[in-house]
Structures are given as C-alpha cells and as structure tokens.
Design an enzyme around this catalytic site. Structure first.
Site, PDB file in Angstrom:
ATOM      1  N   GLY A   8       0.826  -1.203   0.000  1.00 51.74           N
ATOM      2  CA  GLY A   8       0.000   0.000   0.000  1.00 51.74           C
ATOM      3  C   GLY A   8       0.863   1.256   0.000  1.00 51.74           C
ATOM      4  N   GLY A  11      -0.545   4.966  -0.912  1.00 49.78           N
ATOM      5  CA  GLY A  11      -1.654   5.556  -0.147  1.00 49.78           C
ATOM      6  C   GLY A  11      -1.195   6.735   0.699  1.00 49.78           C
ATOM      7  N   GLN A  12      -2.125   7.255   1.551  1.00 52.96           N
ATOM      8  CA  GLN A  12      -1.810   8.467   2.324  1.00 52.96           C
ATOM      9  C   GLN A  12      -0.602   8.246   3.232  1.00 52.96           C
ATOM     10  OE1 GLN A  12      -4.465   9.506   5.534  1.00 52.96           O
ATOM     11  NE2 GLN A  12      -3.847  11.668   5.535  1.00 52.96           N
ATOM     12  N   ILE A  35      -0.548  -1.927  -6.273  1.00 58.69           N
ATOM     13  CA  ILE A  35      -1.423  -2.743  -7.129  1.00 58.69           C
ATOM     14  C   ILE A  35      -1.634  -2.010  -8.452  1.00 58.69           C
ATOM     15  CG2 ILE A  35      -2.608  -4.033  -5.309  1.00 58.69           C
ATOM     16  CD1 ILE A  35      -4.909  -2.016  -5.489  1.00 58.69           C
ATOM     17  N   ILE A  55      -2.326  -7.602  -1.714  1.00 61.95           N
ATOM     18  CA  ILE A  55      -2.381  -8.234  -0.380  1.00 61.95           C
ATOM     19  C   ILE A  55      -3.311  -9.447  -0.376  1.00 61.95           C
ATOM     20  CG2 ILE A  55      -4.292  -6.869   0.587  1.00 61.95           C
ATOM     21  CD1 ILE A  55      -2.517  -6.691   3.182  1.00 61.95           C
ATOM     22  N   TYR A 143     -15.003  -1.008   9.385  1.00 57.13           N
ATOM     23  CA  TYR A 143     -13.619  -0.552   9.528  1.00 57.13           C
ATOM     24  C   TYR A 143     -13.101  -0.904  10.922  1.00 57.13           C
ATOM     25  CZ  TYR A 143      -9.689   2.742   9.724  1.00 57.13           C
ATOM     26  OH  TYR A 143      -8.437   3.309   9.862  1.00 57.13           O
ATOM     27  N   LYS A 147     -10.257  -3.571  12.351  1.00 59.48           N
ATOM     28  CA  LYS A 147      -9.127  -3.097  13.177  1.00 59.48           C
ATOM     29  C   LYS A 147      -9.004  -3.924  14.455  1.00 59.48           C
ATOM     30  CE  LYS A 147      -7.518  -0.072  10.397  1.00 59.48           C
ATOM     31  NZ  LYS A 147      -6.274  -0.444   9.679  1.00 59.48           N
TER      32      LYS A 147
HETATM   33  C1  VAH Z   1     -10.709   7.325   8.654  1.00 63.71           C
HETATM   34  N1  VAH Z   1      -8.645   8.583   8.375  1.00 63.71           N
HETATM   35  O1  VAH Z   1     -11.263   8.393   8.892  1.00 63.71           O
HETATM   36  C2  VAH Z   1      -9.175   7.285   8.743  1.00 63.71           C
HETATM   37  C3  VAH Z   1      -8.727   6.971  10.148  1.00 63.71           C
HETATM   38  C4  VAH Z   1      -9.019   7.313  12.602  1.00 63.71           C
HETATM   39  C5  VAH Z   1      -9.503   7.636  11.237  1.00 63.71           C
HETATM   40  O2  VAH Z   1      -8.678   5.629  10.375  1.00 63.71           O
HETATM   41  O3  VAH Z   1     -11.313   6.333   8.358  1.00 63.71           O
END
Ligand code: VAH
Length: 318
Positions: A8, A11-12, A35, A55, A143, A147
């Site tokens: 990655g 990415g940012q 990728i 990945i 998300y 995590k």
């Molecule tokens: C988001 N910038 O907003 C990411 C980050 C804690 C936030 O994981 O999804």
C-alpha cells in the site's frame, strides 16, 4: 530494519513512509508495493524499487519477500471507514483476508509486521475522554471490526508462532502529500486545501464533534520508532494508543483563520460520517506507548497548521 516491504505504498501513509524509510535506510532495500492502477509516480517511483504486491495474493507477497530478503513488512492496505461501510465485504477481504496472507508469509519467512489499528477500533460504549489503552472495543463499523480483528489476529501470531507483530492505533492523520480516500477524519485534511485555495470550506462533521488527530510527520515517526523499539520492554504490542491533539471543526477552523483572515466555513453534515465520528473517542490516553517505547508527539494544532498552510500555499499560489 534494512529490507522493508511497504504494502500500500501509494496511499496516504505509504507514500510518505516509503520516502522516509528510504532516507533513513539508504543501504537497504525499501520496496514500494503497489497494485495495478495505483502505480508509484514521480519521486516515489524514481527513488527506489517497486513491485506489484496485491495483499489478497499470498504467493505474490511471498515471492517479493524472498526476492528482496525482506525483514520487515509494513501492511498499509485497507479501506478507510466511510468507504468500508459502503463495501464491507471488500473491507474484510483486504483488511483481514489480506492480513492473514501477510502473517502467514511472515511466519514462514521470518519477517516482523506492522499493521496499523485506529481510534476506529473503539465504539460508543468505550470511555470517550482519554480512552484507556486496555478497554472495551465494540466498534460499530466494518472498519472498526477489521481493526479489532487485526489487533487480535496479530497478537495471536505473536503468541502462537512468535511472529514479531507490532501496531499503533492511529488517530485521524493530516498530511499534504497524498490525499486520504474515504475517511471520517478527512475533513481535517480537506479544510486546509480549501483555505490554501482561498475557497469556502463545507464541513461534513458537526461542531462539537471531537476526534483525536495527528500530523503525518509524527505518525511516520511513531510507525518507525515502534518497529525499532526494544520489545523486551513491551507490555502491549497490538495495539498501542498514540495521540497528539484532539479538536472539533470549530477549533481547527479558528486556528486556520489566524493565518488566513476571511477564511469561511459552513456545515453540511454527512449523516454517515457524523454517526461514525460520534462512535469514536474524543481523545486517547497514550501513557503506555510513552512508557514502553518512548512515544512523544512533536506537533500540536498550531505548528501543524502553520506547516500545512505553508506547504499547500506554495503549491496553489504559484
Ligand atoms: C478514517 N482517516 O477516517 C481514517 C482513520 C481514525 C480515522 O482511520 O477512516
């Protein structure tokens, strides 16, 4: 660390982490994994080797790790929070299916692995202010589920197989090099672009909504320092709270206005991002990271604002 694979890398976080590692480990191989469709460009392409590393393809990860004798993998492939709500299956496939591939390769080929977690790992029943290192993690987003699962899976691979997995819970990251894609905290990046371009900012997050934020230079230093830290002092591993500042839209807007008089903002709240933001902590307690590996931020809101505006105004006011 000397031979490092960044999955990655465009990415940012990856685009800046790759360049920082190349500046530190000049004699090593710092491989920019990408990728097709997200190829490295410019300085990232010209400054060192790159490889196609998807990945979701374990074989491709293993071949690249073997070819370059990789000792450390930075796994930065993920869908950010708002996009992950729109594509939960893909978020799981990349965030956890992909992590499984990385951990299996690391187990077989003896690599250390950094996989970032996030303030998104917490939910509405977590203490919101100065969120403790060890507390309830009941996220309400896909998300956040990826995590928390990533933290648990990384810990399992350390306990069961001795894989050197390490992680930090990043706040919202603010940077001027590569735009983030589809996050909830991205308003804190977009506001600087509007100010630098002399445009009114339309804020998708309600006034009074506090979230932990961090300037990218601090985040990059944290990601490197934890991988270089003496693990014999670790009580925790996956994943450390790290923090530097907490603000709401009004606070960052008024700080920017100190340097951009006349800068205007209005609110058009995005219900999805607002709901996600309200489920996250207002601020984190990062005492454990400070005690176990010497974490300490160097930027606060004002020093970040001055640096962000200087860099972006130089880009847009040519
Ligand atoms: C988001 N910038 O907003 C990411 C980050 C804690 C936030 O994981 O999804």
């Amino acid at each position: 660390m000397k031979n490092v694979l960044i999955i990655g890398s465009t990415g940012q976080i990856g685009s800046e982490l790759t360049m920082k590692l190349r500046g530190i480990y000049k004699e090593g191989n710092i491989i920019a994994g990408y990728i097709p469709g997200a190829e490295p460009k410019g300085e990232l392409l010209e400054s060192g080797p790159a490889a196609v590393v998807d990945i979701t393809n374990e074989q491709q990860i293993a071949e690249t790790v073997s070819k370059y004798k990789i000792d450390t993998i930075y796994n930065l492939a993920a869908l950010l929070s708002a996009v992950a709500e729109a594509k939960p299956q893909l978020a799981w496939k990349i965030g956890i299916g992909g992590l499984f591939n990385v951990l299996e390769v690391a187990r077989e080929l003896h690599c250390a692995v950094f996989t970032p977690s996030s303030i998104g790992a917490f939910g509405t029943d977590t203490p919101k202010d100065k969120t403790p290192q060890d507390t309830v993690r009941n996220p309400r987003t896909m998300y956040g589920v990826t995590k928390v699962t990533g933290e648990l899976l990384s810990n399992y691979y350390y306990i069961r197989f001795g894989v050197d997995t390490r992680s930090v819970r990043f706040p919202g990251l603010i940077s001027y090099v590569t735009l983030p894609g589809g996050g909830t905290t991205d308003y804190a990046v977009d506001i600087f672009y509007s100010a630098a371009k002399g445009q009114k900012f339309v804020c998708p997050i309600k006034a009074g909504t506090f979230m932990d934020m961090m300037y990218m230079p601090d985040a990059l230093r944290g990601a490197i320092e934890i991988m270089e830290a003496d693990a014999t002092k670790f009580v925790h591993r996956n994943s450390f709270n790290i923090a530097s500042m907490s603000f709401d839209p009004e606070i960052i807007y008024n700080n920017i206005k100190k340097y951009v008089p006349g800068f205007q903002m209005e609110y058009q709240v995005d219900p999805l991002r607002q709901a996600i933001a309200e489920s996250w902590p207002n601020s984190l307690d990062d005492t454990c990271a400070r005690q176990e590996w010497g974490w300490k931020p160097e930027y606060d809101l004002d020093t970040m604002t001055k640096d962000m505006l200087a860099k972006l105004e130089a880009r847009y006011k040519k």
